[in-house]
Scaffold this motif. Sequence first.
Motif, PDB file in Angstrom:
ATOM      1  N   MET A  60       0.821  -1.200   0.000  1.00 17.87           N
ATOM      2  CA  MET A  60       0.000   0.000   0.000  1.00 17.87           C
ATOM      3  C   MET A  60       0.863   1.262   0.000  1.00 17.87           C
ATOM      4  SD  MET A  60      -2.933   0.874   2.872  1.00 17.87           S
ATOM      5  CE  MET A  60      -3.799  -0.674   2.522  1.00 17.87           C
ATOM      6  N   THR A  61       0.484   2.229  -0.820  1.00 23.63           N
ATOM      7  CA  THR A  61       1.163   3.509  -0.737  1.00 23.63           C
ATOM      8  C   THR A  61       0.568   4.325   0.411  1.00 23.63           C
ATOM      9  OG1 THR A  61      -0.313   4.730  -2.221  1.00 23.63           O
ATOM     10  CG2 THR A  61       1.523   3.532  -3.237  1.00 23.63           C
ATOM     11  N   GLY A  62       1.379   5.203   0.968  1.00 27.01           N
ATOM     12  CA  GLY A  62       0.877   6.062   2.026  1.00 27.01           C
ATOM     13  C   GLY A  62      -0.238   6.965   1.546  1.00 27.01           C
ATOM     14  N   ARG A  63      -0.139   7.411   0.304  1.00 26.83           N
ATOM     15  CA  ARG A  63      -1.186   8.280  -0.240  1.00 26.83           C
ATOM     16  C   ARG A  63      -2.512   7.534  -0.351  1.00 26.83           C
ATOM     17  NH1 ARG A  63      -4.524  10.935  -0.556  1.00 26.83           N
ATOM     18  NH2 ARG A  63      -5.061  12.711  -1.876  1.00 26.83           N
ATOM     19  N   TRP A  64      -2.472   6.238  -0.679  1.00 25.84           N
ATOM     20  CA  TRP A  64      -3.688   5.417  -0.733  1.00 25.84           C
ATOM     21  C   TRP A  64      -4.307   5.326   0.657  1.00 25.84           C
ATOM     22  CZ3 TRP A  64      -6.449   1.269   0.948  1.00 25.84           C
ATOM     23  CH2 TRP A  64      -7.330   0.622   0.066  1.00 25.84           C
ATOM     24  N   ALA A  65      -3.469   5.098   1.673  1.00 25.51           N
ATOM     25  CA  ALA A  65      -3.976   4.998   3.042  1.00 25.51           C
ATOM     26  C   ALA A  65      -4.611   6.307   3.502  1.00 25.51           C
ATOM     27  CB  ALA A  65      -2.850   4.600   3.989  1.00 25.51           C
ATOM     28  N   ASN A  96       4.742  -1.934   2.712  1.00 25.85           N
ATOM     29  CA  ASN A  96       5.021  -0.576   2.258  1.00 25.85           C
ATOM     30  C   ASN A  96       5.279  -0.542   0.748  1.00 25.85           C
ATOM     31  OD1 ASN A  96       6.333   2.010   1.859  1.00 25.85           O
ATOM     32  ND2 ASN A  96       6.720   2.052   4.059  1.00 25.85           N
ATOM     33  N   HIS A  97       4.591   0.371   0.067  1.00 26.67           N
ATOM     34  CA  HIS A  97       4.782   0.546  -1.378  1.00 26.67           C
ATOM     35  C   HIS A  97       5.190   1.987  -1.682  1.00 26.67           C
ATOM     36  CE1 HIS A  97       4.585  -0.588  -5.488  1.00 26.67           C
ATOM     37  NE2 HIS A  97       3.356  -0.181  -5.774  1.00 26.67           N
ATOM     38  N   SER A  98       5.836   2.633  -0.695  1.00 28.05           N
ATOM     39  CA  SER A  98       6.255   4.029  -0.739  1.00 28.05           C
ATOM     40  C   SER A  98       5.086   4.922  -0.344  1.00 28.05           C
ATOM     41  CB  SER A  98       6.806   4.442  -2.109  1.00 28.05           C
ATOM     42  OG  SER A  98       5.765   4.735  -3.021  1.00 28.05           O
ATOM     43  N   TYR A  99       5.377   6.174  -0.095  1.00 25.42           N
ATOM     44  CA  TYR A  99       4.289   7.140   0.130  1.00 25.42           C
ATOM     45  C   TYR A  99       3.735   7.628  -1.199  1.00 25.42           C
ATOM     46  CZ  TYR A  99       1.617  11.286   1.052  1.00 25.42           C
ATOM     47  OH  TYR A  99       0.590  12.195   1.068  1.00 25.42           O
ATOM     48  N   SER A 100       4.615   8.005  -2.100  1.00 19.95           N
ATOM     49  CA  SER A 100       4.229   8.775  -3.278  1.00 19.95           C
ATOM     50  C   SER A 100       3.929   7.955  -4.526  1.00 19.95           C
ATOM     51  CB  SER A 100       5.352   9.751  -3.626  1.00 19.95           C
ATOM     52  OG  SER A 100       6.530   9.032  -3.988  1.00 19.95           O
ATOM     53  N   HIS A 101       4.409   6.700  -4.561  1.00 26.56           N
ATOM     54  CA  HIS A 101       4.417   5.890  -5.774  1.00 26.56           C
ATOM     55  C   HIS A 101       5.195   6.569  -6.897  1.00 26.56           C
ATOM     56  CE1 HIS A 101       2.939   3.128  -9.017  1.00 26.56           C
ATOM     57  NE2 HIS A 101       3.099   2.272  -8.018  1.00 26.56           N
ATOM     58  N   TYR A 102       6.188   7.375  -6.518  1.00 33.76           N
ATOM     59  CA  TYR A 102       7.151   7.889  -7.473  1.00 33.76           C
ATOM     60  C   TYR A 102       8.315   6.914  -7.536  1.00 33.76           C
ATOM     61  CZ  TYR A 102       4.726  12.432  -7.362  1.00 33.76           C
ATOM     62  OH  TYR A 102       3.805  13.442  -7.458  1.00 33.76           O
ATOM     63  N   ALA A 103       8.937   6.822  -8.689  1.00 28.13           N
ATOM     64  CA  ALA A 103       9.974   5.815  -8.914  1.00 28.13           C
ATOM     65  C   ALA A 103      11.251   6.123  -8.141  1.00 28.13           C
ATOM     66  CB  ALA A 103      10.281   5.720 -10.400  1.00 28.13           C
ATOM     67  N   TYR A 104      11.956   5.056  -7.784  1.00 24.85           N
ATOM     68  CA  TYR A 104      13.234   5.175  -7.081  1.00 24.85           C
ATOM     69  C   TYR A 104      14.409   5.036  -8.045  1.00 24.85           C
ATOM     70  CZ  TYR A 104      11.036   5.124  -2.436  1.00 24.85           C
ATOM     71  OH  TYR A 104      10.313   5.449  -1.304  1.00 24.85           O
ATOM     72  N   THR A 105      14.115   5.019  -9.328  1.00 23.68           N
ATOM     73  CA  THR A 105      15.136   5.071 -10.373  1.00 23.68           C
ATOM     74  C   THR A 105      14.618   5.987 -11.488  1.00 23.68           C
ATOM     75  OG1 THR A 105      14.248   3.229 -11.685  1.00 23.68           O
ATOM     76  CG2 THR A 105      15.837   2.672  -9.945  1.00 23.68           C
ATOM     77  N   ASP A 106      15.497   6.357 -12.389  1.00 26.28           N
ATOM     78  CA  ASP A 106      15.068   7.104 -13.566  1.00 26.28           C
ATOM     79  C   ASP A 106      14.429   6.147 -14.575  1.00 26.28           C
ATOM     80  OD1 ASP A 106      16.085   9.492 -12.551  1.00 26.28           O
ATOM     81  OD2 ASP A 106      18.082   9.076 -13.375  1.00 26.28           O
ATOM     82  N   ASP A 107      13.591   6.669 -15.438  1.00 27.56           N
ATOM     83  CA  ASP A 107      13.026   5.913 -16.558  1.00 27.56           C
ATOM     84  C   ASP A 107      12.294   4.660 -16.093  1.00 27.56           C
ATOM     85  OD1 ASP A 107      12.403   5.343 -19.174  1.00 27.56           O
ATOM     86  OD2 ASP A 107      14.278   4.273 -19.563  1.00 27.56           O
ATOM     87  N   CYS A 108      11.279   4.856 -15.247  1.00 25.78           N
ATOM     88  CA  CYS A 108      10.493   3.730 -14.729  1.00 25.78           C
ATOM     89  C   CYS A 108       9.032   3.930 -15.118  1.00 25.78           C
ATOM     90  CB  CYS A 108      10.643   3.642 -13.208  1.00 25.78           C
ATOM     91  SG  CYS A 108       9.719   2.281 -12.443  1.00 25.78           S
TER      92      CYS A 108
END
Length: 296
Positions: free
Chosen positions: A127-132, A152-164
């Motif tokens: 789950m992302t934090g934003r979803w919760a 945990n699926h991150s808060y933002s669901h923004y990528a942790y690498t470039d070009d994802c």
Amino acid sequence: MITLVRRATALCVLGAALTACGTTAAEVAPRPAPSAPAPSSSASRTPTPTLAPGPGGLTPVFEHGPRTDGTNHGEQDGTRDGKLIALTFDADMTADQGPRAASGERFDNPQLIAALRELKVPATVFMTGRWAEEYPDEARSIGRDRQFEIANHSYSHYAYTDDCYGLPTVAEDDMRADLERAYTAFEKAGVPNPMPYFRFPGGCYDKAALKELSATGVTAVQWDVVSGDAFATDADAVTRQVLDGARPGSVVVMHCTRSAAPVTEEVVRAVVPELRSRGYRFVKVSDLVGAANGRA
């Protein structure tokens, strides 16, 4: 901030760690400092297995469990042997999708959760934090149901690498804060004991990301079966893909977002009885990690 790993020794002595202290170095997931909300520890809770750090202390990555028949690793009745398999569901919502939710787009899927309950299928929801934040009542309901576990699926669901997959990118220096912010969102929603597991948005990671998250003590969880449910409209095709890819120990990635994965409930209702007829037992990710004995 006191990290998960540095507090392991003290928590083992107290007998209140989330992991099975004294068994293997891989099973260390104690409660973090209050500034990084994560699974709380309790002497009465079942120990939560994690993996040992990777080479150079990097965050370990788990893709699947043992490729053998399992024995009593966690389905509801706990009485049958079988081939273990874990269905996982990503509850995705990015930090900038609030206006879309406000306009009526649904990023949740209550019918899917109801189907899993009806079918008595244990599952792990990443789950992302934003979803919760958007669906606190649902997050709390899932988190308090022993049939499920929230990771945990991150808060933002923004990528942790470039070009994802076109996702916005989290700056390297902000990765740990983004992960910890998700745990804070879970806590505010009333989710008890979220798991020390992390799934990278888009499944995208590199050595730099693994290094940045190493101090948190989480185990990164990937998958070996891609369901293909994201944006799919052909439930039969998704069902075939899951059934064709399933192997003992598999981790199947699916989604718990109604607007982006509209056929997932239908797929689950088809996949579950078929896999059970093939001798599979559904378990949570924690059961597969435990069955792996700390090996990635």
